[in-house]
Design a protein around this motif. Sequence first.
Motif, PDB file in Angstrom:
ATOM      1  N   PRO A 145       0.853  -1.199  -0.114  1.00 54.38           N
ATOM      2  CA  PRO A 145       0.159  -0.005   0.236  1.00 54.38           C
ATOM      3  C   PRO A 145       0.930   1.103  -0.016  1.00 54.38           C
ATOM      4  CG  PRO A 145       0.095  -0.897   2.381  1.00 54.38           C
ATOM      5  CD  PRO A 145       0.886  -1.995   1.297  1.00 54.38           C
ATOM      6  N   MET A 147       1.394   4.842   1.785  1.00 54.69           N
ATOM      7  CA  MET A 147       0.884   5.215   2.879  1.00 54.69           C
ATOM      8  C   MET A 147       1.632   6.522   3.146  1.00 54.69           C
ATOM      9  SD  MET A 147      -1.316   2.967   3.943  1.00 54.69           S
ATOM     10  CE  MET A 147      -1.432   3.326   5.794  1.00 54.69           C
ATOM     11  N   ASP A 172      -7.575   8.257   2.135  1.00 51.56           N
ATOM     12  CA  ASP A 172      -8.402   7.840   2.980  1.00 51.56           C
ATOM     13  C   ASP A 172      -7.706   7.401   4.461  1.00 51.56           C
ATOM     14  OD1 ASP A 172     -10.557   7.649   1.322  1.00 51.56           O
ATOM     15  OD2 ASP A 172      -9.781   5.975   0.610  1.00 51.56           O
ATOM     16  N   PRO A 173      -8.361   7.934   5.490  1.00 47.76           N
ATOM     17  CA  PRO A 173      -7.534   7.770   6.832  1.00 47.76           C
ATOM     18  C   PRO A 173      -7.745   6.094   7.135  1.00 47.76           C
ATOM     19  CG  PRO A 173      -9.968   8.672   7.153  1.00 47.76           C
ATOM     20  CD  PRO A 173      -9.740   8.803   5.582  1.00 47.76           C
ATOM     21  N   VAL A 174      -6.673   5.748   7.760  1.00 48.80           N
ATOM     22  CA  VAL A 174      -6.645   4.253   8.124  1.00 48.80           C
ATOM     23  C   VAL A 174      -6.316   4.229   9.669  1.00 48.80           C
ATOM     24  CG1 VAL A 174      -6.290   3.614   5.945  1.00 48.80           C
ATOM     25  CG2 VAL A 174      -4.419   4.082   7.459  1.00 48.80           C
ATOM     26  N   SER A 175      -6.663   2.771  10.173  1.00 44.81           N
ATOM     27  CA  SER A 175      -6.787   2.731  11.643  1.00 44.81           C
ATOM     28  C   SER A 175      -5.314   2.327  12.366  1.00 44.81           C
ATOM     29  CB  SER A 175      -7.746   1.589  12.004  1.00 44.81           C
ATOM     30  OG  SER A 175      -7.349   0.579  11.391  1.00 44.81           O
ATOM     31  N   ILE A 176      -4.219   2.188  11.223  1.00 46.21           N
ATOM     32  CA  ILE A 176      -3.157   1.533  12.038  1.00 46.21           C
ATOM     33  C   ILE A 176      -2.355   2.515  12.663  1.00 46.21           C
ATOM     34  CG2 ILE A 176      -1.841   1.954   9.655  1.00 46.21           C
ATOM     35  CD1 ILE A 176      -0.318  -0.597  10.109  1.00 46.21           C
ATOM     36  N   LEU A 181      -2.615   7.930   6.244  1.00 44.98           N
ATOM     37  CA  LEU A 181      -3.485   8.063   5.204  1.00 44.98           C
ATOM     38  C   LEU A 181      -2.991   6.938   4.167  1.00 44.98           C
ATOM     39  CD1 LEU A 181      -3.678  11.910   4.471  1.00 44.98           C
ATOM     40  CD2 LEU A 181      -5.419  10.460   6.042  1.00 44.98           C
ATOM     41  N   ARG A 182      -4.099   6.377   3.504  1.00 44.59           N
ATOM     42  CA  ARG A 182      -3.844   5.499   2.504  1.00 44.59           C
ATOM     43  C   ARG A 182      -4.242   6.045   0.926  1.00 44.59           C
ATOM     44  NH1 ARG A 182      -4.441  -0.822   1.655  1.00 44.59           N
ATOM     45  NH2 ARG A 182      -4.503  -0.855  -0.674  1.00 44.59           N
ATOM     46  N   ASP A 184      -4.951   4.985  -2.628  1.00 45.99           N
ATOM     47  CA  ASP A 184      -5.143   3.808  -3.972  1.00 45.99           C
ATOM     48  C   ASP A 184      -4.611   4.130  -5.184  1.00 45.99           C
ATOM     49  OD1 ASP A 184      -6.002   1.949  -1.845  1.00 45.99           O
ATOM     50  OD2 ASP A 184      -7.982   2.849  -1.883  1.00 45.99           O
ATOM     51  N   GLY A 206       2.598   2.256   7.073  1.00 41.57           N
ATOM     52  CA  GLY A 206       1.818   2.446   8.077  1.00 41.57           C
ATOM     53  C   GLY A 206       2.285   1.882   9.396  1.00 41.57           C
ATOM     54  N   GLN A 374      -2.420  -2.329   5.498  1.00 37.26           N
ATOM     55  CA  GLN A 374      -2.054  -0.976   5.585  1.00 37.26           C
ATOM     56  C   GLN A 374      -0.523  -0.778   6.148  1.00 37.26           C
ATOM     57  OE1 GLN A 374      -4.859   0.573   8.902  1.00 37.26           O
ATOM     58  NE2 GLN A 374      -6.549  -0.160   8.270  1.00 37.26           N
TER      59      GLN A 374
END
Length: 386
Positions: A145, A147, A172-176, A181-182, A184, A206, A374
């Motif tokens: 990914p 990141m 997009d925000p991610v939880s890691i 942010l990720r 695509d 991430g 992530q």
Amino acid sequence: MTPGARVAAAIGVLDVILAGEAAEKALTGWARGARYAGSKDRAAVRDHVFQALRCKRSYACLGGAMTGRGLMLGALRDAGESVLPLFSGDGHAPAPLSVDEATGGRAPETDGERLDLPDWLLPLFRDTLGKRAEAAALALRGRAPLMLRVNVRRATRDEAIALLAEDGLAADPVSIAPMALRLDEGARGVANSRAFREGVVELQDGSSQAAMAALDLTGAGRVLDYCAGGGGKVLALAARADAAFFAHDAAPRRMADLPARAARAGVRVQLLENAREAAPYDLVLCDAPCSGSGTWRRNPDAKWRLSAERLAELGRTQGDILDQAQAMVASHGRLAYATCSVFHAENEAQSDHFMARHPGWREILRRRWPIGAQGDGFYLWVAERR
């Protein structure tokens, strides 16, 4: 370049790599001789080459040969794409398939072929990861990914997302990790974006972000990144706290861009040739040289170049670095050890061996991050001087 010409170029680069050249050097050599290739062409050829290296054994089975031509043929068959239009011989496309190529190839049979690992690494994956070993190996067959880390000194995460959107980059925000942010799509546009130029975002995996966020900086007035490389981790730490941050690397040239990156991020990092002269430190981070096995999606050539002898050599280097670093930690200070490896020998074993050599320390954190959507495989261990 036509799609067929891109495949032909990838075949040529792969043949050079299979003959012993490093992947990056082979790609650079091709690009220098292919002035006609635009940026999209170079990116497409690079993508072909890297994906073929990620899946080298299984593609060779499907394509019927461990050659550049066999690997690209296997890649197309694996993806379910039509081969004949690309292997047409028209223009700069590869020559048409021979009878043996058209009728050859087979499905991967052994675990090493199916998981795209050298046979000698299979036991290491299984011994370390157990039931998760196969999932980790299969994850290494795909792209990593992209990141980004939001620099909290410049913007909030929502502000960074909005600023990236102005340049057509959907993040997009991610939880890691808190500021992760990720992206695509549009990966190659990041460096030209306003958010990047103004220090609002940095490229950082991430798992690496999560590990730096897990380090407790409370009371850490002096922080040393002992194996700084390009400086991504010390920049992540400097964004979180007001402290004196220092960076050192055994190869100082790796830190050449760090002053400019720090200025862009709005932080100060002092580069040191001799880290001992500025000791002691409240926190010393050792992001040690390692196999990089957790990051082989990004550098698949390394998966096939690693040897048992090199892995053992890395283990000795890691132990030496920890021994050197611990001497620079202040009383009640902390020592952090990190790798982007999945192997027990480079992670938990190093932590255990250090504790056996240095009884005056107390372990306070030991954590792994798996290879996933992530982030890469990562390990972090922290100990405190008693």
